[in-house]
Scaffold this motif. Structure first.
Motif, PDB file in Angstrom:
ATOM      1  N   ALA A 229       1.842  -5.637  -8.351  1.00  0.00           N
ATOM      2  CA  ALA A 229       2.220  -4.991  -7.093  1.00  0.00           C
ATOM      3  C   ALA A 229       1.196  -3.889  -6.873  1.00  0.00           C
ATOM      4  O   ALA A 229       1.378  -2.745  -7.278  1.00  0.00           O
ATOM      5  CB  ALA A 229       3.640  -4.443  -7.154  1.00  0.00           C
ATOM      6  N   LEU A 230       0.081  -4.278  -6.258  1.00  0.00           N
ATOM      7  CA  LEU A 230      -1.060  -3.389  -6.074  1.00  0.00           C
ATOM      8  C   LEU A 230      -1.648  -3.583  -4.682  1.00  0.00           C
ATOM      9  O   LEU A 230      -1.487  -4.642  -4.078  1.00  0.00           O
ATOM     10  CB  LEU A 230      -2.156  -3.710  -7.104  1.00  0.00           C
ATOM     11  N   ALA A 231      -2.384  -2.576  -4.210  1.00  0.00           N
ATOM     12  CA  ALA A 231      -3.128  -2.715  -2.962  1.00  0.00           C
ATOM     13  C   ALA A 231      -4.106  -3.881  -3.098  1.00  0.00           C
ATOM     14  O   ALA A 231      -4.587  -4.185  -4.203  1.00  0.00           O
ATOM     15  CB  ALA A 231      -3.873  -1.422  -2.652  1.00  0.00           C
ATOM     16  N   ASP A 232      -4.411  -4.524  -1.982  1.00  0.00           N
ATOM     17  CA  ASP A 232      -5.245  -5.733  -2.017  1.00  0.00           C
ATOM     18  C   ASP A 232      -6.557  -5.561  -2.764  1.00  0.00           C
ATOM     19  O   ASP A 232      -6.906  -6.391  -3.603  1.00  0.00           O
ATOM     20  CB  ASP A 232      -5.531  -6.223  -0.592  1.00  0.00           C
ATOM     21  N   ALA A 233      -7.299  -4.507  -2.482  1.00  0.00           N
ATOM     22  CA  ALA A 233      -8.608  -4.318  -3.122  1.00  0.00           C
ATOM     23  C   ALA A 233      -8.466  -4.198  -4.632  1.00  0.00           C
ATOM     24  O   ALA A 233      -9.254  -4.761  -5.390  1.00  0.00           O
ATOM     25  CB  ALA A 233      -9.298  -3.082  -2.554  1.00  0.00           C
ATOM     26  N   LEU A 234      -7.470  -3.494  -5.070  1.00  0.00           N
ATOM     27  CA  LEU A 234      -7.217  -3.313  -6.492  1.00  0.00           C
ATOM     28  C   LEU A 234      -6.731  -4.614  -7.131  1.00  0.00           C
ATOM     29  O   LEU A 234      -7.154  -4.987  -8.227  1.00  0.00           O
ATOM     30  CB  LEU A 234      -6.170  -2.210  -6.675  1.00  0.00           C
TER      31      LEU A 234
END
Length: 118
Positions: free
Chosen positions: A7-12
């Motif tokens: 559950a992370l931001a897309d770039a990460l």
């Protein structure tokens, strides 16, 4: 196959997915904290990696709910922090098993995988 829930931001998430696939780990992504909880209960992944700032339900609240649910309490949770000591302390207090700080170190991610994904 070993499974990790992200559950992370897309770039990460893209960086994590690349490293996890190199380690022969299946990756499932959640777009927010509530979806993370739902998928954790449904899939019972080997590891959960999340960041604190999640839509709908923030990361620390999600950790507390995961760790207080008999169905998911034993799933290791790793939090990605922004190099701020208070964030690491808050994550540990909420019940996370480990944390990673930015900028991310691929070797540290692989070490986490080896320690928590069997």
């Amino acid at each position: 196959m070993r499974k990790v829930l992200l559950a992370l931001a897309d770039a990460l998430a893209i960086d994590f997915e690349r490293i996890l696939r190199e380690e022969a780990v299946e990756v499932v992504r959640a777009s927010d904290g509530q979806e993370l909880l739902d998928l954790a209960k449904e899939l019972l992944p080997d590891l959960i990696i999340l960041e604190r700032k999640l839509p709908v339900l923030d990361g620390l609240s999600a950790i507390l709910l995961l760790k207080n649910d008999p169905q998911t309490e034993k799933i290791p949770v790793v939090v990605v922090c922004e190099c701020k000591e208070k964030q690491e302390e808050d994550a540990t207090d909420a019940g996370c098993d480990a944390y990673l700080t930015r900028p991310l170190n691929p070797d540290k991610i692989k070490e986490i995988i080896k320690n928590y994904v069997r």
